[in-house]
Design a protein around this motif. Structure first.
Motif, PDB file in Angstrom:
ATOM      1  N   UNK A 119       0.852  -1.181   0.000  1.00 26.41           N
ATOM      2  CA  UNK A 119       0.000   0.000   0.000  1.00 26.41           C
ATOM      3  C   UNK A 119       0.890   1.234   0.000  1.00 26.41           C
ATOM      4  N   UNK A 120       0.593   2.200  -0.859  1.00 24.33           N
ATOM      5  CA  UNK A 120       1.290   3.495  -0.868  1.00 24.33           C
ATOM      6  C   UNK A 120       0.292   4.515  -0.363  1.00 24.33           C
ATOM      7  N   UNK A 121       0.683   5.253   0.681  1.00 22.39           N
ATOM      8  CA  UNK A 121      -0.224   6.246   1.253  1.00 22.39           C
ATOM      9  C   UNK A 121       0.572   7.457   1.735  1.00 22.39           C
TER      10      UNK A 121
ATOM     11  N   UNK B 129       5.227  10.316   1.108  1.00 16.63           N
ATOM     12  CA  UNK B 129       4.461   9.086   0.973  1.00 16.63           C
ATOM     13  C   UNK B 129       5.260   7.912   1.519  1.00 16.63           C
ATOM     14  N   UNK B 130       4.544   6.909   2.008  1.00 17.08           N
ATOM     15  CA  UNK B 130       5.190   5.723   2.546  1.00 17.08           C
ATOM     16  C   UNK B 130       4.630   4.475   1.860  1.00 17.08           C
ATOM     17  N   UNK B 131       5.478   3.446   1.830  1.00 16.75           N
ATOM     18  CA  UNK B 131       5.063   2.122   1.360  1.00 16.75           C
ATOM     19  C   UNK B 131       4.870   1.255   2.589  1.00 16.75           C
TER      20      UNK B 131
ATOM     21  N   UNK C  11       9.830   5.032   1.613  1.00 20.88           N
ATOM     22  CA  UNK C  11       9.460   6.443   1.782  1.00 20.88           C
ATOM     23  C   UNK C  11       9.923   7.236   0.568  1.00 20.88           C
ATOM     24  N   UNK C  12       9.119   8.234   0.192  1.00 18.80           N
ATOM     25  CA  UNK C  12       9.500   9.177  -0.858  1.00 18.80           C
ATOM     26  C   UNK C  12       9.062  10.570  -0.439  1.00 18.80           C
TER      27      UNK C  12
ATOM     28  N   UNK D  92      12.642  -5.004  -5.129  1.00 19.69           N
ATOM     29  CA  UNK D  92      11.358  -5.705  -5.224  1.00 19.69           C
ATOM     30  C   UNK D  92      10.288  -4.819  -5.856  1.00 19.69           C
ATOM     31  N   UNK D  93      10.694  -3.670  -6.391  1.00 25.23           N
ATOM     32  CA  UNK D  93       9.755  -2.781  -7.062  1.00 25.23           C
ATOM     33  C   UNK D  93       9.078  -1.758  -6.170  1.00 25.23           C
ATOM     34  N   UNK D  94       9.474  -1.698  -4.906  1.00 19.92           N
ATOM     35  CA  UNK D  94       8.828  -0.762  -3.977  1.00 19.92           C
ATOM     36  C   UNK D  94       9.178   0.681  -4.314  1.00 19.92           C
ATOM     37  N   UNK D  95      10.435   0.944  -4.643  1.00 17.09           N
ATOM     38  CA  UNK D  95      10.834   2.299  -5.047  1.00 17.09           C
ATOM     39  C   UNK D  95      10.068   2.740  -6.282  1.00 17.09           C
ATOM     40  N   UNK D  96       9.895   1.828  -7.228  1.00 11.73           N
ATOM     41  CA  UNK D  96       9.131   2.127  -8.446  1.00 11.73           C
ATOM     42  C   UNK D  96       7.686   2.479  -8.107  1.00 11.73           C
ATOM     43  N   UNK D  97       7.064   1.708  -7.225  1.00 17.41           N
ATOM     44  CA  UNK D  97       5.689   2.009  -6.799  1.00 17.41           C
ATOM     45  C   UNK D  97       5.610   3.382  -6.138  1.00 17.41           C
ATOM     46  N   UNK D  98       6.558   3.683  -5.258  1.00 14.45           N
ATOM     47  CA  UNK D  98       6.574   4.981  -4.580  1.00 14.45           C
ATOM     48  C   UNK D  98       6.697   6.122  -5.588  1.00 14.45           C
ATOM     49  N   UNK D  99       7.595   5.977  -6.541  1.00 16.79           N
ATOM     50  CA  UNK D  99       7.799   7.035  -7.530  1.00 16.79           C
ATOM     51  C   UNK D  99       6.550   7.209  -8.388  1.00 16.79           C
TER      52      UNK D  99
END
Length: 169
Positions: free
Chosen positions: A2-4, A43-45, A54-55, A87-94
């Motif tokens: 979840x990104x929120x 935003x956080x993952x 975090x971004x 694992x793609x988390x940075x990509x999701x955050x961006x």
């Protein structure tokens, strides 16, 4: 995953994510100094109730000439806990962060980052839009993405980050 939007109770976890990801406190200190300034986005993952990424986006200005007022953000930092990296988390955050910035009316985002990573999101060398970084960095490492097509037309100059960036080097 979840990104929120970051919540007040996330502050310590966000700080720990940045320290763990970068192996130093500089980025965590920067986020702490920038948090609460107008037009910042954090935003956080979250994975199973654990914050793992975090971004952060903060306003930048162009010193030079722009034919219109352009709202630009700087993306920095983006951090993922070491055991969750690749694992793609940075990509999701961006991706989610850029969507939220566009929804909020910002027209462009700059980033100082790896030239093999950020182009997948549409970033191009900022020099192609007549922008340069205030810091002495390789041309290909300073990139820009227009969230609003043509937003940087008739705009040129030096992108200046907030003074908090120089305090956290």
């Amino acid at each position: 995953m979840d990104i929120r939007t970051e919540k007040p109770e996330d502050l310590e976890a966000v700080r720990n994510i940045n320290i763990a990801a970068f192996g130093r406190e500089n980025e965590a200190n920067l986020v702490d100094k920038l948090r609460g300034i107008a037009s910042t986005f954090s935003f956080v993952a979250v994975d199973s109730d654990r914050l793992v990424g975090h971004i952060f986006f903060s306003p930048v200005v162009v010193e030079g000439k722009c034919s219109r007022n352009v709202s630009i953000l700087g993306l920095a930092p983006v951090a993922v806990l070491p055991e969750y990296q690749r694992q793609g988390i940075g990509t999701l955050l961006i991706r989610e962060g850029l969507k939220q910035c566009a929804r909020s009316g910002f027209q462009a985002v700059v980033v100082l980052g790896h030239p093999d990573f950020y182009p997948r999101f549409g970033f191009i060398p900022a020099s192609r839009k007549s922008l340069k970084c205030e810091y002495d960095v390789p041309d290909e490492a300073f990139m820009v993405l227009e969230l609003d097509s043509g937003a940087l037309q008739d705009c040129s100059g030096t992108v200046k980050y907030r003074s908090e960036f120089s305090l956290c080097e």
